[in-house]
Design a protein around this motif. Structure first.
Motif, PDB file in Angstrom:
ATOM      1  N   GLN A 110       0.825  -1.203   0.000  1.00  0.00           N
ATOM      2  CA  GLN A 110       0.000   0.000   0.000  1.00  0.00           C
ATOM      3  C   GLN A 110       0.861   1.256   0.000  1.00  0.00           C
ATOM      4  O   GLN A 110       0.547   2.252  -0.675  1.00  0.00           O
ATOM      5  CB  GLN A 110      -0.927  -0.006   1.221  1.00  0.00           C
ATOM      6  N   THR A 153      -1.505   5.953   4.147  1.00  0.00           N
ATOM      7  CA  THR A 153      -1.919   4.862   5.031  1.00  0.00           C
ATOM      8  C   THR A 153      -0.798   4.431   5.961  1.00  0.00           C
ATOM      9  O   THR A 153      -1.015   4.211   7.162  1.00  0.00           O
ATOM     10  CB  THR A 153      -2.393   3.662   4.191  1.00  0.00           C
ATOM     11  N   GLU A 191      -1.842   4.467   9.909  1.00  0.00           N
ATOM     12  CA  GLU A 191      -2.327   3.220  10.515  1.00  0.00           C
ATOM     13  C   GLU A 191      -1.211   2.470  11.225  1.00  0.00           C
ATOM     14  O   GLU A 191      -0.060   2.471  10.775  1.00  0.00           O
ATOM     15  CB  GLU A 191      -2.948   2.324   9.442  1.00  0.00           C
TER      16      GLU A 191
END
Length: 504
Positions: free
Chosen positions: A362, A397, A401
């Motif tokens: 990602q 991200t 996260e």
């Protein structure tokens, strides 16, 4: 690419350190017993992806039995009624037994969680014994207060154990999380049901055995192995549990709190996720701080909630620091956790391994630059190279996260004001690191960052006396420090009229 230990005969000899698995059943009311259903689950060695043992799978019915035992032990048993000095003596014996079994306990956490055996022997297990001793020392020093009342009354308070406690602990530090929950609850006079993570049940069952040998009465400490969505949920919603202490993800923390609220409104404390900033100003020794930054992310294979994975480097030293960091990352040794030359063992299980690799992909998809690492290691087991990204935007991200793996995001900053704003641009608030020789900057930044623990020119500086916990979505309540005893105590206020008082 980071160094990787071979998987040949040298590693095979390390397996001689693996102990025979002695305890695989639930521990209820002082006895090891099968689950009511008779079901078991497999606990897997992340080094080899092979089954270590089959463990009894506890469910709601087993939690009911454990809570019944804990309730009986609290309402009618000796533990809450013992003088604190007697609880202290038993807890000190418990700590001594932990020390006597250091190697076996360290090995259990290595094969169950992939933790470094050498670190377990010299840090994790001895620290666990010291944690029990620390709270043993508090057991006979729990006092209320005498109050000066505003009317003709005599007033005082008592501090009493809160009752039956449910402890739900995570897999990344099986030993430390067990003792940091159990220690203060025992000192306070509580009884309890502990649910270790399904990935790492082995050491918790061994600690239950040692607790019985130490003289902790039956029913005081119960261990239910099983899954979070069954056994853990049953603990959170149980009408006869007075308090739940949970350490784990923010997502599951919400579920625990909801279950507690919709059952008997039991007290809850939560130590949840983090995305901690590691802030490096341009007046530091680059070589020394690069070591600290690397270990701040990669320690325990990144499976630590306070990992300093958002590394902010001031622009004056950015290029030099980054080059030094990459050199050190390439020398970081990944391999079997029983090998004393290894810095990083395998991730705890296949699910976590695949999750980390997804986050790495990602990061690349969102445009971050992969500087080093980023791939699985070419060997059996859940091994991942230490990974560093640059060109990371604050809203990516990987910067927002909690990855819970060996993945670092590096960002450049200019001013103190800028880095404070960016450090706080997260839903979490567990910890932060500040690296500077300027006292004014250290004071300003430490007071401005919204996090429960701030480390200045150090990292992972845990101590028994230092309260530990989070702000924002990193939870509430504190572990460590004497004030954490308050989680397991409640205050009773008592008032009586004075002689010749109109209250009579």
């Amino acid at each position: 690419m980071s160094s990787l230990q071979s998987n040949g005969s040298a590693v095979e000899s390390l397996d001689d350190k693996i102990p025979k698995i002695k305890f695989t059943k639930l521990f209820i009311n002082g006895q090891f017993v099968d689950s009511v259903s008779g079901r078991t689950f497999e606990t897997i060695d992340p080094r080899t992806e092979e089954v270590i043992a089959k463990i009894s799978e506890g469910d709601k019915e087993d939690v009911d039995l454990a809570v019944k035992a804990a309730r009986q032990a609290f309402d009618h048993g000796p533990w809450p009624r013992l003088p604190g000095s007697q609880r202290r003596r038993i807890m000190l014996k418990f700590a001594d037994l932990i020390n006597e079994n250091t190697e076996e306990l360290a090995a259990l956490d290595s094969i169950d969680a992939g933790k470094l055996y050498s670190m377990g022997k010299i840090i994790d297990i001895p620290a666990a014994a010291e944690t029990i001793r620390y709270f043993a020392g508090a057991a006979d020093k729990i006092h209320g207060a005498t109050l000066k009342m505003s009317r003709e009354l005599q007033g005082y308070t008592l501090k009493e154990p809160i009752g039956v406690v449910g402890h739900i602990i995570p897999w990344n530090f099986p030993t430390q999380m067990f003792v940091v929950k159990v220690g203060p609850a025992l000192a306070a006079g509580c009884t309890m049901v502990v649910k270790p993570a399904e990935q790492t049940p082995l050491s918790a069952l061994y600690y239950a055995h040692l607790a019985k040998l130490a003289g902790i009465p039956d029913g005081v400490l119960n261990v239910i192995t099983g899954y979070g969505h069954t056994a853990g949920a049953a603990i959170s919603s149980h009408m006869d549990i007075d308090k739940v202490s949970f350490t784990g993800s923010t997502e599951v923390g919400r579920l625990v709190m909801q279950a507690a609220a919709t059952s008997n409104l039991k007290a809850v404390s939560l130590e949840l996720g983090g995305k901690s900033p590691f802030i490096i100003f341009d007046d530091v020794d680059v070589d020394k701080v690069a070591d600290l930054a690397l270990s701040g992310t990669m320690y325990n294979k990144g499976e630590i909630c306070v990992a300093g994975t958002r590394v902010f480097i001031q622009e004056g030293i950015y290029d030099k620091f980054l080059n030094t960091l990459v050199e050190k990352a390439k020398a970081w040794v990944v391999g079997d956790p029983f090998d004393p030359n290894v810095h990083q063992g395998p991730q705890v299980d296949k699910k976590q391994y695949e999750k980390i690799l997804w986050f790495i992909d990602q990061g690349k998809r969102e445009g971050a630059t992969l500087l080093t690492g980023g791939k699985p290691c070419d060997r059996k087991g859940y091994y991942i190279e230490p990974t560093i990204f640059t060109d990371v935007a604050d809203d990516m991200t990987i910067a927002q996260e909690e990855i819970f793996g060996p993945v670092m995001s590096v960002m450049k900053f200019k001013t103190v004001e800028e880095v404070i704003k960016r450090a706080n641009a997260t839903k979490y608030g567990l910890a932060a690191g500040i690296m500077t020789n300027n006292l004014n900057i250290a004071n300003r930044v430490s007071r401005s960052i919204r996090a429960g623990v701030i480390w200045i020119n150090c990292y992972f500086a845990f101590d028994q006396d230092l309260p530990y916990g989070g702000y924002k979505m990193s939870g509430f309540g504190r572990d460590f420090g004497l004030e954490c005893l308050n989680k397991y105590l409640q205050v009773k206020s008592i008032a009586t009229p004075l002689y010749d008082s109109p209250w009579l």
